[in-house]
Design an enzyme around this catalytic site. Structure first.
Site, PDB file in Angstrom:
ATOM      1  N   ASP A  53       0.844  -1.204   0.000  1.00  0.00           N
ATOM      2  CA  ASP A  53       0.000   0.000   0.000  1.00  0.00           C
ATOM      3  C   ASP A  53       0.880   1.255   0.000  1.00  0.00           C
ATOM      4  O   ASP A  53       0.379   2.380  -0.029  1.00  0.00           O
ATOM      5  CB  ASP A  53      -1.001  -0.002   1.166  1.00  0.00           C
ATOM      6  CG  ASP A  53      -0.329  -0.072   2.518  1.00  0.00           C
ATOM      7  OD1 ASP A  53       0.914  -0.202   2.578  1.00  0.00           O
ATOM      8  OD2 ASP A  53      -1.053   0.005   3.535  1.00  0.00           O
ATOM      9  N   SER A  54       2.221   1.059  -0.043  1.00  0.00           N
ATOM     10  CA  SER A  54       3.140   2.168  -0.307  1.00  0.00           C
ATOM     11  C   SER A  54       2.870   2.752  -1.688  1.00  0.00           C
ATOM     12  O   SER A  54       3.371   3.824  -2.025  1.00  0.00           O
ATOM     13  CB  SER A  54       4.596   1.710  -0.201  1.00  0.00           C
ATOM     14  OG  SER A  54       4.810   0.553  -0.977  1.00  0.00           O
ATOM     15  N   ASP A  92      -1.167  -6.090  -0.241  1.00  0.00           N
ATOM     16  CA  ASP A  92      -1.534  -5.463   1.036  1.00  0.00           C
ATOM     17  C   ASP A  92      -3.032  -5.227   1.101  1.00  0.00           C
ATOM     18  O   ASP A  92      -3.628  -4.736   0.131  1.00  0.00           O
ATOM     19  CB  ASP A  92      -0.851  -4.084   1.153  1.00  0.00           C
ATOM     20  CG  ASP A  92       0.413  -4.126   1.979  1.00  0.00           C
ATOM     21  OD1 ASP A  92       0.617  -5.095   2.737  1.00  0.00           O
ATOM     22  OD2 ASP A  92       1.202  -3.165   1.865  1.00  0.00           O
ATOM     23  N   LYS A 121      -1.349  -9.423   2.772  1.00  0.00           N
ATOM     24  CA  LYS A 121      -0.575  -8.971   3.940  1.00  0.00           C
ATOM     25  C   LYS A 121      -1.429  -7.994   4.736  1.00  0.00           C
ATOM     26  O   LYS A 121      -2.074  -7.116   4.163  1.00  0.00           O
ATOM     27  CB  LYS A 121       0.741  -8.319   3.512  1.00  0.00           C
ATOM     28  CG  LYS A 121       1.536  -7.788   4.715  1.00  0.00           C
ATOM     29  CD  LYS A 121       2.975  -7.474   4.356  1.00  0.00           C
ATOM     30  CE  LYS A 121       3.187  -6.165   3.641  1.00  0.00           C
ATOM     31  NZ  LYS A 121       2.742  -4.971   4.407  1.00  0.00           N
ATOM     32  N   GLU A 123      -1.444  -5.542   8.457  1.00  0.00           N
ATOM     33  CA  GLU A 123      -0.627  -4.942   9.516  1.00  0.00           C
ATOM     34  C   GLU A 123      -1.296  -5.152  10.880  1.00  0.00           C
ATOM     35  O   GLU A 123      -2.489  -4.889  11.033  1.00  0.00           O
ATOM     36  CB  GLU A 123      -0.468  -3.427   9.272  1.00  0.00           C
ATOM     37  CG  GLU A 123       0.358  -3.103   8.043  1.00  0.00           C
ATOM     38  CD  GLU A 123       0.572  -1.611   7.848  1.00  0.00           C
ATOM     39  OE1 GLU A 123       0.193  -0.805   8.737  1.00  0.00           O
ATOM     40  OE2 GLU A 123       1.117  -1.233   6.794  1.00  0.00           O
ATOM     41  N   GLU A 190       9.265  -4.381  10.155  1.00  0.00           N
ATOM     42  CA  GLU A 190       9.683  -3.097   9.597  1.00  0.00           C
ATOM     43  C   GLU A 190      10.278  -2.200  10.677  1.00  0.00           C
ATOM     44  O   GLU A 190       9.649  -1.957  11.716  1.00  0.00           O
ATOM     45  CB  GLU A 190       8.478  -2.395   8.923  1.00  0.00           C
ATOM     46  CG  GLU A 190       8.859  -1.053   8.319  1.00  0.00           C
ATOM     47  CD  GLU A 190       7.845  -0.499   7.322  1.00  0.00           C
ATOM     48  OE1 GLU A 190       6.869  -1.185   6.987  1.00  0.00           O
ATOM     49  OE2 GLU A 190       8.062   0.646   6.870  1.00  0.00           O
TER      50      GLU A 190
HETATM   51  O1  KIV Z   1       3.606  -1.090   1.537  1.00  0.00           O
HETATM   52  C1  KIV Z   1       4.732  -1.616   1.425  1.00  0.00           C
HETATM   53  O2  KIV Z   1       5.465  -1.397   0.450  1.00  0.00           O
HETATM   54  C2  KIV Z   1       5.162  -2.510   2.492  1.00  0.00           C
HETATM   55  C3  KIV Z   1       6.598  -2.897   2.501  1.00  0.00           C
HETATM   56  C4  KIV Z   1       7.415  -1.734   2.803  1.00  0.00           C
HETATM   57  C5  KIV Z   1       6.840  -4.020   3.426  1.00  0.00           C
HETATM   58  O3  KIV Z   1       4.391  -2.871   3.310  1.00  0.00           O
END
Ligand code: KIV
Length: 271
Positions: A53-54, A92, A121, A123, A190
């Site tokens: 989600d980056s 994510d 994924k 969090e 992280e």
């Molecule tokens: O959103 C992302 O890119 C991430 C990685 C930095 C692990 O969660």
């Protein structure tokens, strides 16, 4: 330079990443957000690809990962999936889409069906464990994410290193065990102290994947960051492998010069 895809290989599975840890083989993961980049990465033989989600920061220019929506993540994930034949593709779940088990399950199904990725994924630790269990019960592989969890930026107020104090470190260790017991196939760690990552990695039988987490069972980086596209972004944990910012800038400057000088297109570049 070695290419890690020497022969035609079958699709990487979540179980295979666990086997890689058992065999002492490190896991390499990168986060692309588009078809073309995903195809290049897959052709190298990279183990797994994460649609992080980056994308909220890197693709959309937001200052946090909070604004990106489920529909937007599905769009990026589906684009990446179309470029990948071999690597495990993890997506994510964005902020607010798994705050309770009912929403989590409904949104997990949407991401899996509409993007056709291989795993998700999420969090968080104990707070989301019921949701994690329900998603795994559906047959969806889940990766955890502990330490700096950017979706909680408004709670923490900073992107500084997490779990430096004993109390937070203890909670992280408990969370990691809870995620493993719930059936997660791996956990991203992280921005936490390397000693804590080493301890967690030695206690778990599932792989830990570090980003600013020292020597874990694997590593993940954002592709735009490791290729040096974002000139100002140089956190301590980042290794920059190329200077795409300069490559793009110089190429575009040359193109402008060529157009203005009527050098482009030349006679070979016309029909
Ligand atoms: O959103 C992302 O890119 C991430 C990685 C930095 C692990 O969660």
């Amino acid at each position: 330079m070695k290419n890690y895809l020497s022969t035609e290989q079958a699709k990487v599975t979540a179980c295979q990443l666990i086997k890689m840890k058992q065999n002492g083989e490190k896991i390499a993961i990168l986060t692309p957000y588009d078809y073309t980049t995903a195809k290049i990465l897959d052709d190298t033989g990279i183990d797994a690809i994460l649609i992080g989600d980056s994308a909220s920061n890197v693709m959309a220019g937001y200052t946090t990962t909070v604004p990106i929506t489920l529909d937007q993540m599905i769009f990026y994930a589906a684009s990446v999936v179309r470029g990948v034949k071999r690597a495990l593709v993890i997506c994510d779940m964005p902020f607010g889409t798994y705050s309770n088990p009912i929403d989590g399950v409904k949104n997990a199904i949407r991401i899996m069906q509409e993007s056709q990725c291989d795993a998700l994924k999420l969090e968080g630790g104990i707070e989301i464990i019921d949701t994690v269990k329900k998603i795994i019960e559906l047959g969806i592989p889940v990766m955890g994410h502990l330490g700096l969890t950017p979706q909680s930026i408004h709670k923490f107020g900073t992107y500084a290193v997490r779990a430096k104090e004993e109390e937070e470190a203890k909670k992280l260790i408990n969370d990691a065990h809870a995620l493993e017991d719930a059936g997660c196939f791996g956990i991203v760690l992280e921005k936490i102290p390397a000693k804590l990552s080493a301890l967690v990695s030695s206690e778990l039988s599932i792989p830990t994947i570090g980003i600013g987490g020292g020597m874990c069972d694997g590593q993940v980086l954002v592709i735009d960051d490791m290729l040096g596209k974002n000139k100002g972004f140089r956190p301590k944990f980042l290794r920059v492998y190329a200077d795409l910012h300069s490559v793009i800038t110089n190429s575009v400057n040359q193109y402008i010069t060529d157009v203005k000088a009527m050098d482009f297109p030349n006679s070979n570049e016309q029909y």
